[in-house]
Design a protein around this motif. Structure first.
Motif, PDB file in Angstrom:
ATOM      1  N   SER A 102       0.822  -1.211   0.000  1.00 61.89           N
ATOM      2  CA  SER A 102       0.000   0.000   0.000  1.00 61.89           C
ATOM      3  C   SER A 102       0.856   1.262   0.000  1.00 61.89           C
TER       4      SER A 102
ATOM      5  N   ILE B 231       2.092   1.715  -3.559  1.00 62.20           N
ATOM      6  CA  ILE B 231       1.010   2.222  -4.400  1.00 62.20           C
ATOM      7  C   ILE B 231       0.740   3.689  -4.086  1.00 62.20           C
TER       8      ILE B 231
ATOM      9  N   MET C 216       1.015   6.719  -6.854  1.00 61.16           N
ATOM     10  CA  MET C 216      -0.133   7.559  -7.176  1.00 61.16           C
ATOM     11  C   MET C 216       0.033   8.995  -6.698  1.00 61.16           C
TER      12      MET C 216
ATOM     13  N   THR D 127      -3.164   8.010 -16.508  1.00 55.92           N
ATOM     14  CA  THR D 127      -3.091   7.076 -15.388  1.00 55.92           C
ATOM     15  C   THR D 127      -4.481   6.818 -14.812  1.00 55.92           C
TER      16      THR D 127
ATOM     17  N   PHE E  28      -6.491   4.631 -11.286  1.00 60.66           N
ATOM     18  CA  PHE E  28      -6.293   3.950 -10.001  1.00 60.66           C
ATOM     19  C   PHE E  28      -7.611   3.379  -9.506  1.00 60.66           C
TER      20      PHE E  28
ATOM     21  N   PRO F  67      -9.053   1.776  -6.112  1.00 57.00           N
ATOM     22  CA  PRO F  67      -8.784   1.493  -4.694  1.00 57.00           C
ATOM     23  C   PRO F  67      -9.465   0.203  -4.261  1.00 57.00           C
TER      24      PRO F  67
ATOM     25  N   ALA G  96     -12.040   4.498 -12.943  1.00 61.80           N
ATOM     26  CA  ALA G  96     -10.598   4.434 -13.174  1.00 61.80           C
ATOM     27  C   ALA G  96     -10.250   4.115 -14.615  1.00 61.80           C
TER      28      ALA G  96
ATOM     29  N   LEU H 211      -2.290   1.747 -15.284  1.00 62.46           N
ATOM     30  CA  LEU H 211      -3.408   1.463 -14.391  1.00 62.46           C
ATOM     31  C   LEU H 211      -2.892   0.724 -13.162  1.00 62.46           C
ATOM     32  N   VAL H 212      -3.235   1.238 -11.986  1.00 64.81           N
ATOM     33  CA  VAL H 212      -2.856   0.608 -10.719  1.00 64.81           C
ATOM     34  C   VAL H 212      -4.131   0.140 -10.025  1.00 64.81           C
ATOM     35  N   LEU H 213      -4.135  -1.112  -9.585  1.00 64.91           N
ATOM     36  CA  LEU H 213      -5.317  -1.690  -8.951  1.00 64.91           C
ATOM     37  C   LEU H 213      -4.914  -2.285  -7.606  1.00 64.91           C
ATOM     38  N   ASP H 214      -5.557  -1.809  -6.532  1.00 69.01           N
ATOM     39  CA  ASP H 214      -5.263  -2.255  -5.183  1.00 69.01           C
ATOM     40  C   ASP H 214      -6.422  -3.105  -4.684  1.00 69.01           C
TER      41      ASP H 214
END
Length: 291
Positions: free
Chosen positions: A46, A49, A53, A81, A83, A85, A145, A153-156
Motif C-alpha cells: 500500500s 502504491i 499515485m 493514469t 487507479f 482502490p 478508473a 493502471l494501478v489496482l489495489d
C-alpha cells in the motif's frame, strides 16, 4: 533505467518514524506488461502504491511516469493514469451517471465508457451512489478508473468485494485491455490464482524489500524446493547464481534452478505450488525467510 519504460521506480525508500516501509525498491514496467505486486499485509504494498499515485512522498529515490517525475506530473500524463482502490468511499449524493460524467471531465478525453466495461458493470445511471451495494460500488470504482482508457493502471485489491462470476469476467476484461491497449498495469491482490493466470511478471515484497522480480513463466520454470537429509551439505553445493528465497530445516526454496547443476546424491527436487511458494517467500520470520 531504460527511458522506454512508462513506469520507472528507482531506489524508493519510505519511512514512518523509525519504521522503514519501503527499502530501496527499484523496478520498471514496460508497455503492455501486467505486473503482480505480491506480499503479506504490512510488506509495503500500500505504501508503494501510495507513492506511485502521488498520495505520499518518498524519503528518497525516484519515480518517473511516462518520463516525468511523480512530483511534477503534467495534466497530460495524469490523464494517462488510472487507479482502482480497494474500497470506494464518498460521493454518496451523486447519481451513478452524474459521477461518471463528473470524473470524466478531469481527463483529456471525451470517449464514452467502453461498452464491454459498461455491460460488465451493469450499473443504473439514475441510482444514488449511497444506495449501491459494496460490490456495485467497486464496479463503479473500476469504471471511474478505466473510462478514460489509461495507459498506466494501478489496482489495489480491485476484486475483493466482487462475487466469483464478476471477478472472473473482470480479470478477463483486464487481460484484454492490457493486450489491446498496450497498457502498463500493476495489480495487488490476495487472490493468487487470478494473479498467476493474468500477470506476466511477479514482484515479491517482504518487509519493505523487493526480494524477487521475475517473469511468471521463468518463476515456474526455475523455482524449486530442494531438500536433503544433510541440509548443510546441500547449501554448500549450491552454485552462487541460485537465489535462496526461503529456508526450512531440511532444505531451501531456490530461484535460478537448472537441471544441469550437480547436487548431492539423494537431493529431492520438487516444484512448489504457487500459493505455498508465496507463503514461504514472503514470510517475515528468520526461520522461513532469507535476509
Amino acid at each position: 533505467m531504460n527511458n522506454l519504460f512508462p513506469v520507472q521506480v528507482s531506489d524508493l525508500t519510505r519511512r514512518f518514524g523509525t519504521f522503514t516501509a519501503l527499502n530501496e525498491v527499484s523496478f520498471s514496467i514496460a508497455p503492455g506488461e501486467t505486473v503482480a505486486l505480491l506480499g503479506r499485509n504490512g510488506a509495503g504494498k500500500s505504501t508503494l502504491i501510495g507513492c506511485l499515485m502521488g498520495f505520499m512522498m518518498a524519503d528518497s529515490g525516484r519515480i518517473r511516469i511516462f518520463g516525468e517525475d511523480i512530483l511534477d506530473l503534467s495534466r497530460g500524463v495524469r490523464s494517462r493514469t488510472g487507479f482502482v482502490p480497494q474500497t470506494m468511499s464518498g460521493f454518496g449524493t451523486f447519481r451513478v451517471g452524474q459521477l461518471i460524467e463528473y470524473i470524466a471531465a478531469f481527463y483529456e478525453t471525451t470517449a464514452p465508457v467502453d461498452p464491454l466495461l459498461a455491460e460488465w458493470a451493469d450499473l443504473d445511471p439514475a441510482k444514488f451512489v449511497r444506495a449501491l451495494s459494496g460490490g456495485q460500488k467497486q464496479r463503479l470504482a473500476i469504471v471511474l478508473a478505466m473510462q478514460h482508457q489509461p495507459d498506466f493502471l494501478v489496482l489495489d485489491e480491485p476484486v475483493a468485494s466482487l462475487d466469483p462470476h464478476a471477478r472472473r469476467d473482470f480479470m478477463n476484461l483486464l487481460g484484454d485491455y492490457s493486450r489491446n491497449r498496450k497498457a502498463s498495469i500493476l495489480i495487488s491482490s490476495h487472490i493468487l490464482s487470478d494473479l498467476e493466470r493474468l500477470c506476466s511478471r511477479l514482484l515479491f515484497l517482504r518487509q519493505g524489500r523487493l526480494v524477487l522480480d521475475v517473469r511468471t513463466d521463468v518463476f515456474h520454470a526455475r523455482t524449486r524446493w530442494l531438500t536433503h537429509a544433510a541440509p548443510e551439505l546441500l547449501l554448500e553445493s549450491l552454485p552462487p547464481d541460485f537465489q535462496i528465497l526461503s529456508r526450512r530445516p531440511n532444505g531451501v526454496l531456490v530461484h535460478g534452478y537448472r537441471d544441469d547443476v550437480m547436487l548431492p546424491a539423494d537431493t529431492v527436487m520438487t516444484i512448489p505450488d504457487f500459493e505455498d511458494a508465496f507463503l514461504d517467500i514472503t514470510a517475515p520470520s528468520v526461520e522461513k525467510g532469507v535476509a
